[in-house]
Write a protein that holds these residues in place. Structure first.
Motif, PDB file in Angstrom:
ATOM      1  N   TYR A  36       0.830  -1.208   0.000  1.00 18.10           N
ATOM      2  CA  TYR A  36       0.000   0.000   0.000  1.00 18.10           C
ATOM      3  C   TYR A  36       0.865   1.258   0.000  1.00 18.10           C
ATOM      4  N   ARG A  50      -2.552  -4.269  -6.057  1.00 17.37           N
ATOM      5  CA  ARG A  50      -3.796  -4.805  -6.629  1.00 17.37           C
ATOM      6  C   ARG A  50      -3.843  -6.324  -6.464  1.00 17.37           C
ATOM      7  N   ARG A  62     -12.269  -3.889  -4.835  1.00 13.42           N
ATOM      8  CA  ARG A  62     -12.412  -2.430  -4.971  1.00 13.42           C
ATOM      9  C   ARG A  62     -12.972  -1.814  -3.684  1.00 13.42           C
ATOM     10  N   ALA A  63     -13.964  -2.455  -3.100  1.00 12.17           N
ATOM     11  CA  ALA A  63     -14.518  -1.976  -1.826  1.00 12.17           C
ATOM     12  C   ALA A  63     -13.466  -2.085  -0.726  1.00 12.17           C
ATOM     13  N   HIS A  65     -10.309  -1.823  -1.089  1.00 15.14           N
ATOM     14  CA  HIS A  65      -9.345  -0.735  -1.297  1.00 15.14           C
ATOM     15  C   HIS A  65      -9.808   0.522  -0.561  1.00 15.14           C
ATOM     16  N   GLU A  66     -11.094   0.815  -0.627  1.00 10.66           N
ATOM     17  CA  GLU A  66     -11.633   1.975   0.088  1.00 10.66           C
ATOM     18  C   GLU A  66     -11.474   1.789   1.596  1.00 10.66           C
ATOM     19  N   GLU A  67     -11.672   0.575   2.083  1.00 15.55           N
ATOM     20  CA  GLU A  67     -11.484   0.287   3.503  1.00 15.55           C
ATOM     21  C   GLU A  67     -10.015   0.460   3.912  1.00 15.55           C
ATOM     22  N   LYS A  69      -7.798   2.419   2.501  1.00 15.96           N
ATOM     23  CA  LYS A  69      -7.496   3.855   2.530  1.00 15.96           C
ATOM     24  C   LYS A  69      -8.019   4.488   3.817  1.00 15.96           C
ATOM     25  N   ALA A  70      -9.231   4.130   4.213  1.00 17.27           N
ATOM     26  CA  ALA A  70      -9.809   4.681   5.442  1.00 17.27           C
ATOM     27  C   ALA A  70      -9.024   4.219   6.668  1.00 17.27           C
ATOM     28  N   GLU A  71      -8.621   2.965   6.671  1.00 15.55           N
ATOM     29  CA  GLU A  71      -7.851   2.440   7.806  1.00 15.55           C
ATOM     30  C   GLU A  71      -6.490   3.118   7.884  1.00 15.55           C
TER      31      GLU A  71
END
Length: 79
Positions: A36, A50, A62-63, A65-67, A69-71
């Motif tokens: 990451y 990826r 894809r979902a 990946h959003e998690e 980024k938030a973490e």
């Protein structure tokens, strides 16, 4: 059921324990891992990052990946 290591990681910035079968731990591991960080530095979805997402989360990468980024943002924001 709540993972004890995910719960402890909420208050300990560098909690070192991850459970292989826990979704939250997998997200946290990626958020704090080299794949990451390399992708962030490149400002791109690198092949290694990826691949890690797809290996762990399959069609839901894809979902996830959003998690991740938030973490990462949550961890970075801790004192």
């Amino acid at each position: 059921m709540t993972c004890q290591d995910c719960a402890k990681a909420q208050t300990a910035k560098h909690w070192p324990i991850f459970q292989a079968d826990c979704h939250g731990c997998q997200v946290r591991a990626l958020a704090s891992g080299p794949a990451y960080h390399t992708a962030m530095a490149a400002n791109a979805m690198t092949p290694s990052y990826r691949s890690a997402l797809q290996s762990l989360f399959g069609e839901g990468w894809r979902a996830a990946h959003e998690e991740v980024k938030a973490e990462h943002a949550r961890i970075k924001g801790m004192a």
